[in-house]
Design a protein around this motif. Structure first.
Motif, PDB file in Angstrom:
ATOM      1  N   GLY A  30       0.821  -1.217   0.000  1.00 60.83           N
ATOM      2  CA  GLY A  30       0.000   0.000   0.000  1.00 60.83           C
ATOM      3  C   GLY A  30       0.844   1.252   0.000  1.00 60.83           C
ATOM      4  O   GLY A  30       0.561   2.212  -0.728  1.00 60.83           O
ATOM      5  N   ALA A  31       1.904   1.268   0.811  1.00 62.88           N
ATOM      6  CA  ALA A  31       2.784   2.439   0.850  1.00 62.88           C
ATOM      7  C   ALA A  31       3.451   2.658  -0.505  1.00 62.88           C
ATOM      8  O   ALA A  31       3.562   3.792  -0.993  1.00 62.88           O
ATOM      9  CB  ALA A  31       3.839   2.262   1.941  1.00 62.88           C
ATOM     10  N   ASN A  32       3.892   1.584  -1.153  1.00 67.38           N
ATOM     11  CA  ASN A  32       4.522   1.712  -2.463  1.00 67.38           C
ATOM     12  C   ASN A  32       3.532   2.168  -3.520  1.00 67.38           C
ATOM     13  O   ASN A  32       3.865   2.966  -4.396  1.00 67.38           O
ATOM     14  CB  ASN A  32       5.155   0.374  -2.869  1.00 67.38           C
ATOM     15  N   THR A  33       2.301   1.674  -3.439  1.00 68.57           N
ATOM     16  CA  THR A  33       1.282   2.105  -4.395  1.00 68.57           C
ATOM     17  C   THR A  33       0.995   3.593  -4.236  1.00 68.57           C
ATOM     18  O   THR A  33       0.864   4.331  -5.231  1.00 68.57           O
ATOM     19  CB  THR A  33      -0.012   1.295  -4.199  1.00 68.57           C
ATOM     20  N   ALA A  34       0.895   4.060  -2.993  1.00 68.39           N
ATOM     21  CA  ALA A  34       0.599   5.473  -2.752  1.00 68.39           C
ATOM     22  C   ALA A  34       1.702   6.364  -3.300  1.00 68.39           C
ATOM     23  O   ALA A  34       1.435   7.337  -4.024  1.00 68.39           O
ATOM     24  CB  ALA A  34       0.409   5.717  -1.254  1.00 68.39           C
ATOM     25  N   ILE A  35       2.955   6.054  -2.998  1.00 73.53           N
ATOM     26  CA  ILE A  35       4.052   6.898  -3.462  1.00 73.53           C
ATOM     27  C   ILE A  35       4.201   6.808  -4.973  1.00 73.53           C
ATOM     28  O   ILE A  35       4.451   7.816  -5.649  1.00 73.53           O
ATOM     29  CB  ILE A  35       5.370   6.499  -2.768  1.00 73.53           C
ATOM     30  N   PRO A 275      13.636  14.924  -7.287  1.00 73.91           N
ATOM     31  CA  PRO A 275      14.538  14.212  -6.369  1.00 73.91           C
ATOM     32  C   PRO A 275      13.866  13.822  -5.056  1.00 73.91           C
ATOM     33  O   PRO A 275      14.120  12.737  -4.528  1.00 73.91           O
ATOM     34  CB  PRO A 275      15.666  15.229  -6.143  1.00 73.91           C
ATOM     35  N   VAL A 276      13.012  14.690  -4.529  1.00 75.04           N
ATOM     36  CA  VAL A 276      12.315  14.384  -3.276  1.00 75.04           C
ATOM     37  C   VAL A 276      11.453  13.137  -3.443  1.00 75.04           C
ATOM     38  O   VAL A 276      11.486  12.214  -2.618  1.00 75.04           O
ATOM     39  CB  VAL A 276      11.443  15.570  -2.822  1.00 75.04           C
ATOM     40  N   LEU A 277      10.680  13.105  -4.523  1.00 75.27           N
ATOM     41  CA  LEU A 277       9.758  11.981  -4.726  1.00 75.27           C
ATOM     42  C   LEU A 277      10.511  10.676  -4.986  1.00 75.27           C
ATOM     43  O   LEU A 277      10.096   9.611  -4.501  1.00 75.27           O
ATOM     44  CB  LEU A 277       8.813  12.292  -5.884  1.00 75.27           C
ATOM     45  N   TRP A 278      11.618  10.737  -5.731  1.00 74.02           N
ATOM     46  CA  TRP A 278      12.354   9.501  -5.994  1.00 74.02           C
ATOM     47  C   TRP A 278      13.035   8.991  -4.725  1.00 74.02           C
ATOM     48  O   TRP A 278      13.139   7.775  -4.515  1.00 74.02           O
ATOM     49  CB  TRP A 278      13.380   9.716  -7.112  1.00 74.02           C
ATOM     50  N   VAL A 279      13.497   9.901  -3.860  1.00 71.06           N
ATOM     51  CA  VAL A 279      14.047   9.472  -2.566  1.00 71.06           C
ATOM     52  C   VAL A 279      12.970   8.773  -1.749  1.00 71.06           C
ATOM     53  O   VAL A 279      13.206   7.713  -1.137  1.00 71.06           O
ATOM     54  CB  VAL A 279      14.626  10.682  -1.797  1.00 71.06           C
ATOM     55  N   LEU A 280      11.756   9.347  -1.749  1.00 73.93           N
ATOM     56  CA  LEU A 280      10.661   8.725  -1.004  1.00 73.93           C
ATOM     57  C   LEU A 280      10.304   7.363  -1.605  1.00 73.93           C
ATOM     58  O   LEU A 280      10.017   6.412  -0.871  1.00 73.93           O
ATOM     59  CB  LEU A 280       9.439   9.640  -1.017  1.00 73.93           C
ATOM     60  N   MET A 281      10.331   7.268  -2.933  1.00 73.76           N
ATOM     61  CA  MET A 281      10.024   5.986  -3.563  1.00 73.76           C
ATOM     62  C   MET A 281      11.052   4.939  -3.158  1.00 73.76           C
ATOM     63  O   MET A 281      10.711   3.783  -2.871  1.00 73.76           O
ATOM     64  CB  MET A 281      10.009   6.151  -5.089  1.00 73.76           C
ATOM     65  N   GLY A 282      12.321   5.346  -3.105  1.00 72.21           N
ATOM     66  CA  GLY A 282      13.363   4.406  -2.694  1.00 72.21           C
ATOM     67  C   GLY A 282      13.186   3.950  -1.257  1.00 72.21           C
ATOM     68  O   GLY A 282      13.353   2.762  -0.951  1.00 72.21           O
ATOM     69  N   THR A 283      12.832   4.884  -0.373  1.00 74.06           N
ATOM     70  CA  THR A 283      12.659   4.509   1.032  1.00 74.06           C
ATOM     71  C   THR A 283      11.474   3.573   1.218  1.00 74.06           C
ATOM     72  O   THR A 283      11.550   2.597   1.981  1.00 74.06           O
ATOM     73  CB  THR A 283      12.473   5.755   1.908  1.00 74.06           C
ATOM     74  N   VAL A 287      11.034  -0.398   2.619  1.00 76.40           N
ATOM     75  CA  VAL A 287      10.018  -0.913   3.543  1.00 76.40           C
ATOM     76  C   VAL A 287       9.399  -2.189   2.990  1.00 76.40           C
ATOM     77  O   VAL A 287       9.171  -3.164   3.726  1.00 76.40           O
ATOM     78  CB  VAL A 287       8.931   0.148   3.803  1.00 76.40           C
ATOM     79  N   LEU A 288       9.135  -2.211   1.691  1.00 79.26           N
ATOM     80  CA  LEU A 288       8.553  -3.414   1.084  1.00 79.26           C
ATOM     81  C   LEU A 288       9.522  -4.592   1.183  1.00 79.26           C
ATOM     82  O   LEU A 288       9.103  -5.737   1.427  1.00 79.26           O
ATOM     83  CB  LEU A 288       8.188  -3.137  -0.374  1.00 79.26           C
ATOM     84  N   LEU A 289      10.823  -4.338   0.979  1.00 83.78           N
ATOM     85  CA  LEU A 289      11.799  -5.420   1.112  1.00 83.78           C
ATOM     86  C   LEU A 289      11.812  -5.967   2.537  1.00 83.78           C
ATOM     87  O   LEU A 289      11.926  -7.179   2.744  1.00 83.78           O
ATOM     88  CB  LEU A 289      13.188  -4.917   0.730  1.00 83.78           C
ATOM     89  N   ILE A 290      11.712  -5.066   3.522  1.00 84.27           N
ATOM     90  CA  ILE A 290      11.664  -5.522   4.924  1.00 84.27           C
ATOM     91  C   ILE A 290      10.413  -6.351   5.162  1.00 84.27           C
ATOM     92  O   ILE A 290      10.455  -7.390   5.841  1.00 84.27           O
ATOM     93  CB  ILE A 290      11.707  -4.314   5.875  1.00 84.27           C
ATOM     94  N   ALA A 291       9.294  -5.896   4.600  1.00 79.41           N
ATOM     95  CA  ALA A 291       8.046  -6.658   4.741  1.00 79.41           C
ATOM     96  C   ALA A 291       8.187  -8.035   4.105  1.00 79.41           C
ATOM     97  O   ALA A 291       7.727  -9.044   4.667  1.00 79.41           O
ATOM     98  CB  ALA A 291       6.892  -5.888   4.106  1.00 79.41           C
ATOM     99  N   CYS A 292       8.826  -8.102   2.952  1.00 75.83           N
ATOM    100  CA  CYS A 292       9.038  -9.393   2.291  1.00 75.83           C
ATOM    101  C   CYS A 292       9.896 -10.311   3.158  1.00 75.83           C
ATOM    102  O   CYS A 292       9.616 -11.517   3.278  1.00 75.83           O
ATOM    103  CB  CYS A 292       9.715  -9.186   0.937  1.00 75.83           C
ATOM    104  N   ALA A 293      10.949  -9.753   3.751  1.00 77.92           N
ATOM    105  CA  ALA A 293      11.807 -10.565   4.618  1.00 77.92           C
ATOM    106  C   ALA A 293      11.021 -11.082   5.810  1.00 77.92           C
ATOM    107  O   ALA A 293      11.196 -12.238   6.237  1.00 77.92           O
ATOM    108  CB  ALA A 293      12.999  -9.724   5.085  1.00 77.92           C
ATOM    109  N   ASN A 294      10.133 -10.239   6.340  1.00 79.43           N
ATOM    110  CA  ASN A 294       9.340 -10.657   7.489  1.00 79.43           C
ATOM    111  C   ASN A 294       8.412 -11.809   7.121  1.00 79.43           C
ATOM    112  O   ASN A 294       8.303 -12.807   7.847  1.00 79.43           O
ATOM    113  CB  ASN A 294       8.514  -9.467   8.000  1.00 79.43           C
ATOM    114  N   VAL A 295       7.728 -11.664   5.988  1.00 81.20           N
ATOM    115  CA  VAL A 295       6.800 -12.723   5.566  1.00 81.20           C
ATOM    116  C   VAL A 295       7.569 -13.981   5.190  1.00 81.20           C
ATOM    117  O   VAL A 295       7.119 -15.109   5.447  1.00 81.20           O
ATOM    118  CB  VAL A 295       5.919 -12.223   4.398  1.00 81.20           C
ATOM    119  N   ALA A 296       8.749 -13.812   4.584  1.00 81.75           N
ATOM    120  CA  ALA A 296       9.567 -14.979   4.253  1.00 81.75           C
ATOM    121  C   ALA A 296       9.948 -15.740   5.517  1.00 81.75           C
ATOM    122  O   ALA A 296       9.962 -16.979   5.538  1.00 81.75           O
ATOM    123  CB  ALA A 296      10.819 -14.542   3.498  1.00 81.75           C
ATOM    124  N   ASN A 297      10.254 -15.019   6.570  1.00 83.77           N
ATOM    125  CA  ASN A 297      10.560 -15.679   7.842  1.00 83.77           C
ATOM    126  C   ASN A 297       9.364 -16.460   8.361  1.00 83.77           C
ATOM    127  O   ASN A 297       9.489 -17.577   8.870  1.00 83.77           O
ATOM    128  CB  ASN A 297      10.991 -14.629   8.880  1.00 83.77           C
TER     129      ASN A 297
END
Length: 819
Positions: A30-35, A275-283, A287-297
């Motif tokens: 959801g966060a990635n879709t919004a940004i 630049p502001v928006l692309w930095v936010l997209m990267g951050t 978060v999505l990668l962390i979520a993936c790691a959590n679900v993978a665990n």
């Protein structure tokens, strides 16, 4: 369908696992879709005009002029030259934003207006819903004055009636015929209610006055390079074809070395937000990668619990490919369902953003979830499902699955190999979380540094701003204008709670700026040499006291200066130091804005004003009285439009606003009072982009911290559960609970320490990309890095302690019976 039903049935049997996995994925996706929706709407989508790629903004360079940056707008004489002489433009027009006084419909009002020349609306290419565009005759002085309404104003004031066409509106005390209504989908930068023709008189304009923005539509097949070459050609014609202002030589304009700097209109509209928006997209991607790691665990734990079942199925003939596909189907099903939930979260977040987002965010009203954003969500959902689903597949669904039967029993979960994948994922989570927390920490320190800059005013929440404009049709004589404004100031000062009042062409940070060349009598300028461009502001006595700007040397203006038109001026501290070395040395020096103007004696020096935002160097200011004689070829000129600045502890309250309006209307009931706000609103608006970035990074960092801590907690809790029998034996043999707890906490701290070390190294590289967003803090700030690492490791220690404490609180006998 049968495999899918089986997957859904198994997920239903594990409601806690399913709920946690779906919530984690919904937040990340959801966060990635919004940004992404913001980036798509602001940066990627074309502007809302037909064939928008052929629209360009007309800008110029002037390397021979100092103090104005690298981009110069258009002048009226440039417009006529380009309109008549160009070879590359299909249409061209100038525009400017402002307000227009409307009376006779209801209470006097000052709606936003778009002032446009003939050709601007034609260039944009959006036809009116009713009526017509402006004709060349509409834009010519002497013809009946006309106006076009935008859709919202037409609905608000005319109820959407088609009879509005041909009606007469009293605008700035003059009748205007309504000739058109724009459609609902018409959008423009200043969100206008009225569109008015500029009506330049080409017999009365000169070189100079670069106060207007130009837009052109390129002819089919014309490139930017060709258009720039065409403008460069026309600049040579322009500089020879028009008269110069009184006192200015043509050589001065030639020495500016004007050049063409045409750019796509979209780049002009979007500005530097990319630049502001692309930095936010990267951050948010992290978060999505962390979520993936959590679900993978979670899936690893789940797959390990099913290991015997999977091994039996393999022994009975089920191929490892079949089992792998089934496990991947489960992870993809989770991610798609999480994506659907995330889409709902993104929709809600974007509605809040559009309603509360910073006005400085371009194309704010265009932000929405469109088919491109939906496709992005679908793609991300499938990709994440495969990404976190492959880890348990590789570990538990390989060709040697059947051999797991021979390793059965309790020893299956005892080896270090069983924990290695989960530990690795936790390290990754901690590292990524630290990167995001460092970014959030740097933005927080930036925000604090900006808040500590003295902006040139004090207690902005106590300063009320109210703009008025006195048309010449209502009050012709400049002295009467001045006396009316002084009477209003006196009425406002008499309101209970008001401590001081002033009037100005522009309050600090309002953006109504006037920049021009500034001559100093004791400075030598060669023939044709261009003095530096400086910012001017017209003020009445009491302005500096009201905003809280210190008087460093000399005195303030007096009402005698204004009524008797004394040739006086004031300057800012930085201008005084630049030109004369110190504020005291500036007193008695003489300056002027044009060679034909009289010299004005500097009688006072005021503090600096960070007019363009506290993160930008304070402009150099010259302050003129609100009424002057012989200024820019006029013998007597008064400030007709500007802002009252009123200091009161009641600022912003409804009762106070009613009293201030009545005080103004007691002198002239036909004056609209508009842009009513406090200086704090303006100040906060100047920080809106930094605040927006800070909030978004803080949300991302908070999510990352929670997910990272949950990951550590999950690993330690699982390790404790797998070693329950061992804990019981140790405690039965005399081991102390504290020692066992320290063993598990050390394990959690080891994971957190490794992750933090990796995260610090990654952050040191990535945060350099944020340099343009920072102020008063280095991208490698040790305080931020150390503080974030300490917080994260402290949270990891707590996450490790809780499950170990719960395990060691169990009776050893019960622990021995657990397996």
């Amino acid at each position: 369908m049968r495999p899918l039903r089986q997957v859904l049935r198994r997920l239903g049997w594990a409601p806690l696992f399913t709920t946690v996995a779906l919530a984690t994925l919904a937040l990340g996706i959801g966060a990635n879709t919004a940004i992404f929706s913001v980036i798509n709407s602001v940066l990627l989508k074309p502007l809302a005009y037909p064939q928008a790629d052929s629209l360009v903004g007309i800008w110029h360079t002037a390397p021979g002029v100092t103090g104005i940056g690298n981009e110069i707008n258009c002048s009226p004489t440039m417009y006529f030259t380009y309109r008549d002489q160009n070879r590359t433009f299909q249409n061209i027009g100038l525009w400017n934003g402002g307000g227009a006084s409307v009376t006779g419909l209801a209470e006097p009002e000052q709606p936003r207006a778009l002032y446009a020349t003939y050709g601007l609306l034609d260039a944009l290419g959006i036809a009116p819903k009713l009526g017509r565009w402006f004709s060349q005759a509409d834009d010519t002085p002497g013809s009946p004055e006309t106006v076009i309404l935008t859709y919202g104003y037409w609905q608000k004031r005319f109820g959407g009636e088609t009879s509005a066409i041909g009606r007469t509106l009293t605008i700035d005390s003059r009748p205007h015929i309504v000739v058109g209504v724009m459609p609902e989908n018409f959008q423009f930068r200043n969100d206008p209610s009225l569109i008015l023709p500029m009506r330049f008189d080409r017999n009365k304009i000169f070189l100079g006055n670069f106060s207007y923005q130009g837009i052109a539509r390129l002819k089919s097949g014309v490139t930017l390079e060709q258009a720039n070459a065409d403008v460069a050609r026309m600049l040579g014609i322009w500089i020879e074809a028009w008269p110069t202002p009184a006192g200015f030589s043509r050589e001065l304009f030639k020495n500016a070395r004007f050049g063409a700097a045409i750019q796509p209109l979209k780049r002009e509209v979007v500005g530097d937000i990319g630049p502001v928006l692309w930095v936010l997209m990267g951050t948010i991607g992290l978060v999505l990668l962390i979520a993936c790691a959590n679900v993978a665990n979670l899936l690893l734990v789940r797959a390990e619990g099913r290991q015997q079942e999977l091994a039996i199925r393999a022994a009975l003939g089920a191929g490892w490919g079949t089992i792998a596909r089934e496990m991947l189907l489960e992870s993809v099903t989770l991610s798609v369902a999480g994506g659907a939930l995330g889409l709902g979260l993104a929709y809600g977040a974007l509605r809040v953003l559009v309603a509360k987002g910073p006005a400085s965010l371009p194309r704010l009203n265009e932000i929405a979830i469109d088919p491109v954003a939906l496709a992005f969500t679908a793609g991300v959902s499938l990709l994440t499902g495969v990404l976190f689903g492959l880890i348990p597949v590789i570990k538990y669904a390989g060709p040697n699955l059947a051999t797991a039967l021979r390793g059965g029993g309790r020893s299956v979960s005892a080896g270090r190999e069983r924990h290695r994948a989960r530990n690795t994922l936790v390290v990754v989570q901690v590292a990524l979380a630290l990167v995001l927390l460092v970014g959030s920490g740097l933005m927080l320190r930036t925000f604090e540094a900006l808040r500590h800059v003295q902006p040139g005013f004090t207690n902005p929440e106590e300063i009320q701003l109210m703009r008025v404009f006195i048309p010449q049709e209502q009050v012709k004589e400049p002295e009467r204008v001045m006396r009316m404004q002084q009477a209003m100031i006196e009425k406002l000062a008499a309101i209970p709670g008001v401590t001081s009042v002033g009037f100005t062409s522009s309050a600090p940070m309002e953006g109504f700026n006037n920049n021009d060349i500034l001559y100093a009598e004791d400075k030598n300028y060669a023939v044709g040499q261009i003095p530096p461009i400086r910012r001017f502001r017209n003020i009445t006595p009491g302005y500096f006291k009201t905003v809280g700007m210190p008087l460093i040397a000399g005195r303030d203006f007096t009402w005698s200066d204004l009524y008797e038109k004394h040739p006086v001026a004031m300057v800012s501290d930085n201008l005084a130091r630049e030109m004369w070395g110190s504020p005291a040395a500036a007193i008695g020096k003489r300056i002027r804005a044009a060679p034909a103007d009289p010299w004005r004696e500097v009688v006072g020096v005021a503090g600096d004003s960070y007019d363009d935002g506290v993160n930008v160097k304070a402009p150099y200011f010259a302050y003129w009285p609100a009424r002057m004689g012989t200024f820019e070829m006029e013998q007597d000129v008064a400030l007709r439009g500007g802002a009252f600045v009123i200091r009161s502890n009641r600022a912003g309250t409804e009762s106070f606003l009613n009293e201030t309006r009545q005080a103004i209307w007691s002198q002239n009931a036909n004056l609209p009072v508009f842009l009513v706000r406090t200086l704090k609103d303006v100040y906060d608006g100047s920080l809106a982009r930094t605040s927006f970035t800070l909030v978004m990074l803080a949300i991302a960092g908070g999510m990352a911290l929670i997910l990272g801590v949950v990951g550590i907690y999950g690993v330690i809790a699982y390790a404790v559960s797998q070693r329950t029998r061992e804990i019981g034996i140790r405690m039965a043999l005399g081991a102390q609970p504290g020692g066992l707890q320290r063993m598990f906490v050390r394990h959690g701290l080891l994971l957190a320490g490794i992750g933090a070390g990796i995260g610090l190294a990654v952050a040191a590289g990535l945060t350099r990309l944020m340099t343009s967003l920072l102020f008063g803090v280095n991208a490698l700030d040790p305080v931020t890095y150390g503080g974030v690492a300490a917080v994260l490791i402290g949270a990891a220690a707590l996450a490790s302690y809780l499950p170990s404490r719960r395990a060691t609180a169990v009776d050893p006998t019960e622990a021995l019976r657990a397996e």
